[in-house]
Enzyme design. Sequence first.
Site, short mmCIF file in Angstrom:
data_model
loop_
_atom_site.label_atom_id
_atom_site.label_comp_id
_atom_site.label_asym_id
_atom_site.label_seq_id
_atom_site.Cartn_x
_atom_site.Cartn_y
_atom_site.Cartn_z
N HIS B 48 -0.60 2.12 1.19
CA HIS B 48 0.16 1.39 2.19
C HIS B 48 1.55 1.99 2.33
O HIS B 48 2.00 2.77 1.48
CB HIS B 48 0.22 -0.10 1.80
CG HIS B 48 -1.09 -0.81 1.99
ND1 HIS B 48 -1.26 -2.16 1.81
CD2 HIS B 48 -2.31 -0.33 2.39
CE1 HIS B 48 -2.52 -2.50 2.06
NE2 HIS B 48 -3.18 -1.40 2.40
N GLU B 50 4.66 0.87 2.06
CA GLU B 50 5.68 0.64 1.04
C GLU B 50 5.36 1.44 -0.22
O GLU B 50 6.26 1.90 -0.93
CB GLU B 50 5.87 -0.84 0.75
CG GLU B 50 4.64 -1.65 0.43
CD GLU B 50 3.91 -2.19 1.66
OE1 GLU B 50 3.51 -1.37 2.50
OE2 GLU B 50 3.73 -3.43 1.75
N CYS B 97 1.24 -6.91 1.43
CA CYS B 97 -0.01 -7.64 1.27
C CYS B 97 -0.05 -8.37 -0.07
O CYS B 97 0.33 -7.83 -1.10
CB CYS B 97 -1.21 -6.70 1.41
SG CYS B 97 -1.25 -5.37 0.20
#
Lengths: 321, 321
Positions: B48, B50, B97
């Site tokens: 992802h 980040e 998430c």
Amino acid sequence: MKNFIFDLIINEAWKYQFLTYPNPAVGAAVIVNNRLFVGVHKKAGEPHAEVNALWNAFRAFNNAPELERSHDIHEFLLQNHNGFFNDANVYVTLEPCAHSGKTPSCANLLKHLKPKSVTIGWPDPIIGHGGGGEILKNAGIKVNILENKRCYDLIEPFVKWQKRFVFYKLALTMNGSITGGYISSDESLNWVHKIRDKIDLLVIGGNTVRIDRPTLDARRVGGRAPDVLIYSKNDGIDRNIPLFNVPKRKVFVEDSLDKINNYNFIMIEGGERLYNEIKNLVDWKVFIISPKFANRFNFRSEDEFEILHTMSGDDLIVFGR
Amino acid sequence: MKNFIFDLIINEAWKYQFLTYPNPAVGAAVIVNNRLFVGVHKKAGEPHAEVNALWNAFRAFNNAPELERSHDIHEFLLQNHNGFFNDANVYVTLEPCAHSGKTPSCANLLKHLKPKSVTIGWPDPIIGHGGGGEILKNAGIKVNILENKRCYDLIEPFVKWQKRFVFYKLALTMNGSITGGYISSDESLNWVHKIRDKIDLLVIGGNTVRIDRPTLDARRVGGRAPDVLIYSKNDGIDRNIPLFNVPKRKVFVEDSLDKINNYNFIMIEGGERLYNEIKNLVDWKVFIISPKFANRFNFRSEDEFEILHTMSGDDLIVFGR
């Protein structure tokens, strides 16, 4: 690794492209205390990009008065920085100025604030004006000079203003319609007026003047009106058209473009015929594209160019060379 | 004050718009030791945004092995961060998430790395998937949620993919010419093939198939070919056209668009007639504008839209809604 900060400060600087005349468009950033601060040069006489970025950063962490004049900000920072920037990294699209002009020298300011590093996108292109990087190096600051081509593009008008820079401005829809009243958004029209406030000479085709009967001033932004050259093979221009009644403006009606040689910063606004006549003579083309399709007259031309930059708001602005 | 970092990470994330399907396009940044690191989500299954930003930052200052799998990066950072991020500020266009899917939970990773702050552009829009921000707050991290509309635009396809997202792709010149061989640059053609590799269904008009006899696969990027719906009032389509001979592809020739209801991610490529028939039915329009003028057939339509994003390389890409 790609330097993302330059993407950011280049984009910010483009928002003031042309509006800094006769100064270059410049963007800068400072990272201090793990926060990023951005500054751009907006207008000749106002603080340079790196000064705005440093000042934004300083005020976020320190008590400071409201200051606007570049000289006052320089003085305040020199007296009150107290080592605040010693761990900071500074980024600027153009080498900080070594000389004092309307504003004090940025290289001198940075020398005393002494950040950890200064990364420069493009060296000062004006002979005799460079040396900012050397001043920083001699002060023990780590200096990187990138020669980033996009930082050069940003200042190409500035480089050419030393002699002459000419661009064509054209507003059209996504499918190339150019007729039928105002095409562009209010935002774009305001931007065009801001540019008219800066240019020395506006060139326009005789047909456009006859049909549109424009004023060609900068009234939307309370700005000054540029001189106008109406380029027309035969005169027959009605002197009651509003553009003739704007104070402090010279208007020429001529069948040659020679007047351009007497000016430094020239915008051409015109239609298909003028575009096709001089498309290879201008330095840049600036397209204002409104996000719509319209079934009207479509602009006809054979031409090709390099996209230098694009920005979007209500309309799309494309700078081409 | 304007958060310039979001401009930057939003722009970077758009470069992978559609290519992250079925995941959202997300951008992130970390500032640590007064340096900025950027990460974007590039492809479902890969780290992802980040995580990429954190990993780029960590490796710039620490010895670390080459790792590619998201799971391995999470594990390595959890075991070796040693408080490296405690003064860092993190920025991400979408709420990290909370759940574990193909990759471990980003909120859990950040909770343990414990940066000073996490600024979130838009909350997780999927019911039951949120809570990432809460996890961070409960760990004592300062959390800002911006509700930045541009961060929503970035994930609108993702939100609609839960049911169905349809966009029209159209390539044209600056003056709206659409015919006469390939208009777009190699760079843009490769991008279209990358998108074809992701979509479920490609819709194309019968006339375009008859005239261009296309293959409509993703050969330029070694990708898979999407199913094709040829939308044609009457059949009469030559089955020797290359698109019929691509393995593992379904081809439908139909006089209705109902097949769209069986798919989640649909691109429409077609000409003027198809555009004008369905211009009000699609979610987005994507224009690939080549920086040239050509005196050929000009696209005729009456239409208007909002510019969501624009990016430029050899061509101009405009995302409209």
